[in-house]
Scaffold this motif. Structure first.
Motif, PDB file in Angstrom:
ATOM      1  N   SER A   1       0.830  -1.206   0.000  1.00 26.25           N
ATOM      2  CA  SER A   1       0.000   0.000   0.000  1.00 26.25           C
ATOM      3  C   SER A   1       0.865   1.257   0.000  1.00 26.25           C
ATOM      4  O   SER A   1       0.533   2.257  -0.649  1.00 26.25           O
ATOM      5  CB  SER A   1      -0.929  -0.008   1.219  1.00 26.25           C
ATOM      6  OG  SER A   1      -1.806  -1.115   1.181  1.00 26.25           O
ATOM      7  N   VAL A   2       1.976   1.207   0.730  1.00 32.42           N
ATOM      8  CA  VAL A   2       2.900   2.348   0.758  1.00 32.42           C
ATOM      9  C   VAL A   2       3.548   2.528  -0.608  1.00 32.42           C
ATOM     10  O   VAL A   2       3.620   3.648  -1.142  1.00 32.42           O
ATOM     11  CB  VAL A   2       3.973   2.151   1.847  1.00 32.42           C
ATOM     12  CG1 VAL A   2       5.029   3.254   1.759  1.00 32.42           C
ATOM     13  CG2 VAL A   2       3.336   2.144   3.233  1.00 32.42           C
ATOM     14  N   TRP A   3       4.033   1.436  -1.202  1.00 32.86           N
ATOM     15  CA  TRP A   3       4.679   1.534  -2.518  1.00 32.86           C
ATOM     16  C   TRP A   3       3.721   2.066  -3.576  1.00 32.86           C
ATOM     17  O   TRP A   3       4.124   2.837  -4.454  1.00 32.86           O
ATOM     18  CB  TRP A   3       5.211   0.162  -2.938  1.00 32.86           C
ATOM     19  CG  TRP A   3       6.412  -0.287  -2.167  1.00 32.86           C
ATOM     20  CD1 TRP A   3       7.341   0.514  -1.559  1.00 32.86           C
ATOM     21  CD2 TRP A   3       6.816  -1.637  -1.916  1.00 32.86           C
ATOM     22  NE1 TRP A   3       8.297  -0.252  -0.935  1.00 32.86           N
ATOM     23  CE2 TRP A   3       8.010  -1.578  -1.140  1.00 32.86           C
ATOM     24  CE3 TRP A   3       6.302  -2.884  -2.263  1.00 32.86           C
ATOM     25  CZ2 TRP A   3       8.676  -2.726  -0.723  1.00 32.86           C
ATOM     26  CZ3 TRP A   3       6.963  -4.034  -1.848  1.00 32.86           C
ATOM     27  CH2 TRP A   3       8.142  -3.952  -1.087  1.00 32.86           C
ATOM     28  N   LEU A   4       2.461   1.673  -3.494  1.00 35.24           N
ATOM     29  CA  LEU A   4       1.485   2.170  -4.459  1.00 35.24           C
ATOM     30  C   LEU A   4       1.380   3.683  -4.385  1.00 35.24           C
ATOM     31  O   LEU A   4       1.448   4.382  -5.404  1.00 35.24           O
ATOM     32  CB  LEU A   4       0.115   1.535  -4.202  1.00 35.24           C
ATOM     33  CG  LEU A   4      -1.047   2.108  -5.020  1.00 35.24           C
ATOM     34  CD1 LEU A   4      -0.813   1.920  -6.513  1.00 35.24           C
ATOM     35  CD2 LEU A   4      -2.372   1.479  -4.595  1.00 35.24           C
ATOM     36  N   MET A   5       1.230   4.211  -3.169  1.00 33.73           N
ATOM     37  CA  MET A   5       1.063   5.659  -3.050  1.00 33.73           C
ATOM     38  C   MET A   5       2.370   6.411  -3.269  1.00 33.73           C
ATOM     39  O   MET A   5       2.353   7.567  -3.707  1.00 33.73           O
ATOM     40  CB  MET A   5       0.453   6.003  -1.695  1.00 33.73           C
ATOM     41  CG  MET A   5      -1.035   5.672  -1.608  1.00 33.73           C
ATOM     42  SD  MET A   5      -1.996   6.299  -3.020  1.00 33.73           S
ATOM     43  CE  MET A   5      -1.747   8.057  -2.852  1.00 33.73           C
ATOM     44  N   GLU A   6       3.505   5.790  -3.002  1.00 32.02           N
ATOM     45  CA  GLU A   6       4.773   6.418  -3.379  1.00 32.02           C
ATOM     46  C   GLU A   6       4.854   6.557  -4.894  1.00 32.02           C
ATOM     47  O   GLU A   6       5.370   7.562  -5.409  1.00 32.02           O
ATOM     48  CB  GLU A   6       5.943   5.585  -2.852  1.00 32.02           C
ATOM     49  CG  GLU A   6       6.165   5.714  -1.352  1.00 32.02           C
ATOM     50  CD  GLU A   6       7.328   4.881  -0.848  1.00 32.02           C
ATOM     51  OE1 GLU A   6       7.810   5.150   0.269  1.00 32.02           O
ATOM     52  OE2 GLU A   6       7.746   3.946  -1.571  1.00 32.02           O
ATOM     53  N   SER A   7       4.337   5.564  -5.605  1.00 29.66           N
ATOM     54  CA  SER A   7       4.315   5.626  -7.071  1.00 29.66           C
ATOM     55  C   SER A   7       3.394   6.737  -7.557  1.00 29.66           C
ATOM     56  O   SER A   7       3.739   7.505  -8.467  1.00 29.66           O
ATOM     57  CB  SER A   7       3.867   4.275  -7.641  1.00 29.66           C
ATOM     58  OG  SER A   7       4.717   3.229  -7.233  1.00 29.66           O
ATOM     59  N   VAL A   8       2.197   6.827  -6.960  1.00 33.15           N
ATOM     60  CA  VAL A   8       1.245   7.872  -7.342  1.00 33.15           C
ATOM     61  C   VAL A   8       1.823   9.255  -7.043  1.00 33.15           C
ATOM     62  O   VAL A   8       1.752  10.173  -7.879  1.00 33.15           O
ATOM     63  CB  VAL A   8      -0.096   7.671  -6.613  1.00 33.15           C
ATOM     64  CG1 VAL A   8      -1.029   8.865  -6.859  1.00 33.15           C
ATOM     65  CG2 VAL A   8      -0.763   6.380  -7.065  1.00 33.15           C
ATOM     66  N   ASP A   9       2.406   9.421  -5.865  1.00 33.31           N
ATOM     67  CA  ASP A   9       3.005  10.709  -5.505  1.00 33.31           C
ATOM     68  C   ASP A   9       4.112  11.091  -6.482  1.00 33.31           C
ATOM     69  O   ASP A   9       4.238  12.263  -6.882  1.00 33.31           O
ATOM     70  CB  ASP A   9       3.578  10.648  -4.087  1.00 33.31           C
ATOM     71  CG  ASP A   9       2.502  10.634  -3.008  1.00 33.31           C
ATOM     72  OD1 ASP A   9       1.310  10.770  -3.357  1.00 33.31           O
ATOM     73  OD2 ASP A   9       2.858  10.477  -1.824  1.00 33.31           O
ATOM     74  N   ALA A  10       4.930  10.113  -6.879  1.00 33.07           N
ATOM     75  CA  ALA A  10       6.021  10.386  -7.817  1.00 33.07           C
ATOM     76  C   ALA A  10       5.484  10.850  -9.165  1.00 33.07           C
ATOM     77  O   ALA A  10       6.035  11.771  -9.791  1.00 33.07           O
ATOM     78  CB  ALA A  10       6.883   9.136  -7.992  1.00 33.07           C
ATOM     79  N   VAL A  11       4.397  10.243  -9.615  1.00 34.30           N
ATOM     80  CA  VAL A  11       3.787  10.635 -10.882  1.00 34.30           C
ATOM     81  C   VAL A  11       3.254  12.067 -10.802  1.00 34.30           C
ATOM     82  O   VAL A  11       3.451  12.875 -11.724  1.00 34.30           O
ATOM     83  CB  VAL A  11       2.664   9.648 -11.260  1.00 34.30           C
ATOM     84  CG1 VAL A  11       1.817  10.201 -12.401  1.00 34.30           C
ATOM     85  CG2 VAL A  11       3.255   8.299 -11.648  1.00 34.30           C
ATOM     86  N   TYR A  12       2.600  12.397  -9.696  1.00 33.34           N
ATOM     87  CA  TYR A  12       2.077  13.759  -9.550  1.00 33.34           C
ATOM     88  C   TYR A  12       3.208  14.791  -9.501  1.00 33.34           C
ATOM     89  O   TYR A  12       3.106  15.874 -10.092  1.00 33.34           O
ATOM     90  CB  TYR A  12       1.201  13.857  -8.303  1.00 33.34           C
ATOM     91  CG  TYR A  12      -0.226  13.414  -8.541  1.00 33.34           C
ATOM     92  CD1 TYR A  12      -0.906  13.777  -9.693  1.00 33.34           C
ATOM     93  CD2 TYR A  12      -0.898  12.624  -7.611  1.00 33.34           C
ATOM     94  CE1 TYR A  12      -2.207  13.370  -9.925  1.00 33.34           C
ATOM     95  CE2 TYR A  12      -2.209  12.211  -7.830  1.00 33.34           C
ATOM     96  CZ  TYR A  12      -2.852  12.585  -8.992  1.00 33.34           C
ATOM     97  OH  TYR A  12      -4.149  12.181  -9.222  1.00 33.34           O
ATOM     98  N   ARG A  13       4.284  14.468  -8.812  1.00 35.41           N
ATOM     99  CA  ARG A  13       5.419  15.402  -8.773  1.00 35.41           C
ATOM    100  C   ARG A  13       5.978  15.618 -10.177  1.00 35.41           C
ATOM    101  O   ARG A  13       6.278  16.748 -10.577  1.00 35.41           O
ATOM    102  CB  ARG A  13       6.509  14.861  -7.847  1.00 35.41           C
ATOM    103  CG  ARG A  13       6.162  14.895  -6.367  1.00 35.41           C
ATOM    104  CD  ARG A  13       7.394  14.592  -5.523  1.00 35.41           C
ATOM    105  NE  ARG A  13       7.072  14.500  -4.106  1.00 35.41           N
ATOM    106  CZ  ARG A  13       6.872  13.358  -3.462  1.00 35.41           C
ATOM    107  NH1 ARG A  13       6.965  12.197  -4.117  1.00 35.41           N
ATOM    108  NH2 ARG A  13       6.583  13.360  -2.179  1.00 35.41           N
ATOM    109  N   ALA A  14       6.131  14.524 -10.930  1.00 33.35           N
ATOM    110  CA  ALA A  14       6.677  14.628 -12.282  1.00 33.35           C
ATOM    111  C   ALA A  14       5.755  15.421 -13.203  1.00 33.35           C
ATOM    112  O   ALA A  14       6.215  16.078 -14.141  1.00 33.35           O
ATOM    113  CB  ALA A  14       6.919  13.231 -12.851  1.00 33.35           C
ATOM    114  N   ALA A  15       4.453  15.368 -12.935  1.00 32.86           N
ATOM    115  CA  ALA A  15       3.483  16.106 -13.747  1.00 32.86           C
ATOM    116  C   ALA A  15       3.379  17.568 -13.330  1.00 32.86           C
ATOM    117  O   ALA A  15       2.671  18.350 -13.972  1.00 32.86           O
ATOM    118  CB  ALA A  15       2.110  15.444 -13.639  1.00 32.86           C
ATOM    119  N   GLY A  16       4.069  17.927 -12.250  1.00 31.69           N
ATOM    120  CA  GLY A  16       3.989  19.296 -11.753  1.00 31.69           C
ATOM    121  C   GLY A  16       2.700  19.587 -11.017  1.00 31.69           C
ATOM    122  O   GLY A  16       2.298  20.751 -10.889  1.00 31.69           O
ATOM    123  N   LEU A  17       2.057  18.541 -10.516  1.00 31.45           N
ATOM    124  CA  LEU A  17       0.799  18.696  -9.787  1.00 31.45           C
ATOM    125  C   LEU A  17       1.042  18.519  -8.290  1.00 31.45           C
ATOM    126  O   LEU A  17       1.898  17.722  -7.884  1.00 31.45           O
ATOM    127  CB  LEU A  17      -0.226  17.668 -10.268  1.00 31.45           C
ATOM    128  CG  LEU A  17      -0.671  17.806 -11.723  1.00 31.45           C
ATOM    129  CD1 LEU A  17      -1.570  16.637 -12.120  1.00 31.45           C
ATOM    130  CD2 LEU A  17      -1.388  19.129 -11.946  1.00 31.45           C
TER     131      LEU A  17
END
Length: 426
Positions: free
Chosen positions: A397-413
């Motif tokens: 569950s932690v790895w999933l949200m770390e992945s989502v957070d990383a995607v949002y950071r890369a998108a500038g969101l």
């Protein structure tokens, strides 16, 4: 059906009008099956007698909303689960839900449910931004938690919940119900087979062509809205296929912002790499969309159901409708040399459940069970001290949200935040 599916995956094999008509028929059939399964199956099967050691389940309906297919119908068919209490933010809403779904008690405040000493576990059904606060309170009151996915609005809060549950000696499970169905493990066994060679790439697509209504909280940034976080199954299925943790590289991230709030991604298209054991990089595409444009501007793409594809050195593997496999699914394996395609379905048994005698006495489970019912089977086993057939570990569950957070950071969101101040006791 198999020939039709193969043709639909290769539109050039069909005349355009036949292709469109056939796809629409398949979509309508799947939608009809969804209605029948969610609302009629439980009526056609008598509720089993509840066992003396059955867990008493409380349901926390955040904002007064509850989808009965996620917990009510699964609990009705489980001999070791009693629908003990429903809680909402006001008495009329709680009593309405109690009457409709036959709970023993109704609480017009969340504090009432938390203070009920008879409750063993709580199912949390609430917008993403509220889940952390609800789950934290439930755990602090000594009750086990089953919560819809994802567990919280960001990785830090998920990590806090996982650590809190561990410290309290309580069960905390993310409601990624599709991961408990026999079909996903039949698919994974194929992907893991060494005879197909190394994995080269993956592609996961989860879209909503019948647009999520704009008043839905999944469009509200302050409630944790956005396609990547609301449709986390796309990233989760990629990680599941690869036995991966978090992306090693984000190659590109393209967001289509909501027209009403640029912080909310209506759609997100991501190219990333994951390390797949034994440590080679796999290029993965992930696409999520909460408002998929209609085909030609005229026809909703209702045939587009969640799909995960994996290409290996020797084969192309696809899992069609991986999030709702109990309604209909198809796993296809196409040999890259010969072009021959084989198909597989798995509604019971398989590599995960094949030798398991479930709570209702069947070996391998019941073909009528929804993904949520399979998940509840595992959750009850864990709560009652047995080893579940499958489990989404806290680190997953932690790895999933770390992945989502990383995607949002890369998108500038901006990252989503939990709204503790929105949690009311009534």
């Amino acid at each position: 059906m198999r020939r039709l599916f193969h043709s639909l995956r290769s539109p050039s094999l069909l005349p355009s009008h036949v292709f469109l008509f056939s796809y629409t028929l398949m979509a309508l059939a799947i939608q009809a099956a969804s209605f029948i399964h969610q609302y009629l199956w439980s009526w056609l099967h008598p509720t089993p007698s509840k066992r003396p050691d059955a867990i008493k389940l409380g349901v926390l309906a955040g904002l007064g909303n509850l989808d009965p297919s996620t917990v009510v119908h699964p609990a009705e068919s489980h001999p070791s689960v009693i629908l003990h209490a429903i809680a909402a933010s006001d008495v009329p809403t709680a009593e309405r839900l109690q009457t409709r779904y036959h709970f023993a008690k109704a609480y017009g405040s969340y504090r009432g449910l938390l203070s009920d000493g008879d409750i063993d576990a709580v199912y949390i059904h609430a917008p993403i931004a509220l889940r952390f606060g609800f789950a934290e309170q439930v755990l602090n009151h000594g009750k086990h938690v089953l919560c819809v996915s994802p567990l919280a609005a960001n990785a830090d809060d998920v990590r806090r919940l996982v650590e809190l549950a561990k410290d309290k000696g309580l069960i905390l499970e993310e409601g990624a119900s599709w991961q408990f169905h026999p079909a996903i493990h039949a698919y994974r066994k194929i992907v893991d087979a060494r005879e197909l060679g190394r994995i080269l790439r993956t592609e996961a697509v989860v879209t909503c062509t019948l647009q999520i209504p704009m008043q839905d909280k999944r469009w509200d940034f302050n409630m944790g809205g956005g396609s990547a976080i609301a449709l986390t199954s796309a990233i989760a299925a990629t990680r599941f296929s690869l036995h991966a943790t978090t992306p090693s590289t984000l190659l590109s991230v393209t967001a289509r912002p909501s027209q009403s709030d640029p912080r909310v991604d209506a759609a997100l298209h991501t190219h990333m790499t994951f390390e797949n054991p034994p440590n080679h990089a796999v290029i993965s595409k992930v696409h999520t969309d909460m408002s998929r444009p209609w085909a030609g501007g005229l026809l909703p793409r209702v045939w587009e159901v969640p799909t995960i594809e994996v290409e290996t050195e020797k084969a192309q593997i696809s899992f069609y409708n991986f999030t709702h496999p109990h309604l209909y699914h198809l796993i296809s394996v196409t040999d890259k040399t010969t072009g021959a395609t084989t198909y597989k379905k798995q509604y019971t048994g398989g590599p995960l459940w094949g030798k398991v005698v479930v709570s209702t006495g069947e070996k391998g489970g019941n073909s009528g069970w929804s993904t949520h019912r399979w998940q509840l089977e595992a959750f009850v086993d864990a709560v009652q001290g047995r080893t579940p057939a499958y489990w989404v570990a806290g680190k997953e569950s932690v790895w999933l949200m770390e992945s989502v957070d990383a995607v949002y950071r890369a998108a500038g969101l901006p990252l989503r935040e939990s709204l503790r101040e929105e949690i009311k006791d009534g």
